[in-house]
Write a protein that holds these residues in place. Structure first.
Motif, PDB file in Angstrom:
ATOM      1  N   PRO A  56     -15.643  -0.209   7.228  1.00 54.45           N
ATOM      2  CA  PRO A  56     -15.149   0.416   8.454  1.00 54.45           C
ATOM      3  C   PRO A  56     -13.774  -0.148   8.806  1.00 54.45           C
ATOM      4  O   PRO A  56     -13.536  -1.352   8.714  1.00 54.45           O
ATOM      5  N   GLY A  57     -12.847   0.736   9.175  1.00 55.77           N
ATOM      6  CA  GLY A  57     -11.504   0.290   9.497  1.00 55.77           C
ATOM      7  C   GLY A  57     -10.620   0.064   8.290  1.00 55.77           C
ATOM      8  O   GLY A  57      -9.500  -0.442   8.423  1.00 55.77           O
ATOM      9  N   SER A  58     -11.089   0.428   7.119  1.00 49.59           N
ATOM     10  CA  SER A  58     -10.282   0.253   5.908  1.00 49.59           C
ATOM     11  C   SER A  58      -8.969   1.019   6.024  1.00 49.59           C
ATOM     12  O   SER A  58      -8.916   2.104   6.614  1.00 49.59           O
ATOM     13  N   ASP A  59      -7.923   0.463   5.443  1.00 53.82           N
ATOM     14  CA  ASP A  59      -6.650   1.188   5.390  1.00 53.82           C
ATOM     15  C   ASP A  59      -6.560   2.073   4.139  1.00 53.82           C
ATOM     16  O   ASP A  59      -5.571   2.772   3.940  1.00 53.82           O
ATOM     17  N   TYR A  60      -7.601   2.010   3.305  1.00 49.67           N
ATOM     18  CA  TYR A  60      -7.672   2.829   2.086  1.00 49.67           C
ATOM     19  C   TYR A  60      -6.462   2.633   1.180  1.00 49.67           C
ATOM     20  O   TYR A  60      -6.068   3.531   0.461  1.00 49.67           O
ATOM     21  N   GLU A  61      -5.914   1.438   1.235  1.00 52.12           N
ATOM     22  CA  GLU A  61      -4.859   1.087   0.285  1.00 52.12           C
ATOM     23  C   GLU A  61      -5.539   0.567  -0.974  1.00 52.12           C
ATOM     24  O   GLU A  61      -5.956  -0.592  -1.044  1.00 52.12           O
TER      25      GLU A  61
END
Length: 206
Positions: A56-61
């Motif tokens: 949760p809250g990942s920046d998906y980098e």
């Protein structure tokens, strides 16, 4: 056969090469804007599966994962690719193609049935069975159970072999060119879904 679990990205050097890639996703639900991407499953058909979990809250980098998924020299194999392409595009910001979708291929050649789910195809085409028991489980929790991990891995485990069998049938029925045109359109279909046309067929008269 080993299931490898990773947090936020693939490690350096994993899944490098030229093999086509089987891809699937697990999300919190079926509405892309609302239901976040939790897991991406990926396999090169060598026998191992890799799961990348996003918190949760990942920046998906995820530079390694996104680079591999965006590689236009490696076909991505999906089952119902329309959904996975939209999730990957929305959260990871890339188009994960070119595409082969086993569900579309099945609908074009298995016209003797209305059962085109992954479980049905694995059973008929490969003579094996998979469990869908974890399909509706909570993919956003802090821990993924072994049952969840195995279920996620099974979604990409069979796609290479299924693709090979479906290509034989598509070519036999003279529908390979039509199937390829559908596959080529899928990234645009996913863009339409994201942009708000998921429930409207812009090709219909109404």
């Amino acid at each position: 056969m080993t299931v490898h679990f990773h947090e936020e990205d693939l490690p350096d050097g994993v899944l490098e090469g030229t093999s086509d890639l089987a891809v699937d996703t697990e999300t919190m639900g079926l509405i892309t804007h609302r239901d976040r991407l939790c897991v991406v499953q990926i396999s090169d058909g060598s026998g191992d599966e890799h799961l990348v979990r996003f918190s949760p809250g990942s920046d998906y980098e995820a530079p390694n994962l996104t680079r591999i998924l965006a590689d236009q020299n490696r076909t991505k194999l999906y089952h119902f690719g329309r959904f996975d392409l939209a999730a990957i595009q929305y959260y990871l910001g890339i188009t994960a193609g070119p595409v082969f979708c086993t569900k579309i291929a099945s609908k074009l050649v298995r016209t003797y049935t209305d059962r085109h789910g992954l479980k049905n195809l694995v059973d008929e085409l490969l003579g094996e069975s998979i469990s869908k028991q974890q399909q509706s489980s909570d993919w956003g929790g802090p821990v993924l159970s072994e049952a969840q991990r195995d279920y996620a891995a099974s979604d990409v485990r069979f796609l290479h072999r299924m693709r090979d069998e479906l290509v034989i049938r598509l070519e036999r029925e003279g529908r390979m060119e039509m199937a390829q045109a559908c596959f080529d359109f899928l990234p645009t279909r996913a863009q339409l879904d994201i942009a708000g046309w998921s429930e409207h067929d812009i090709f219909s008269h109404m």
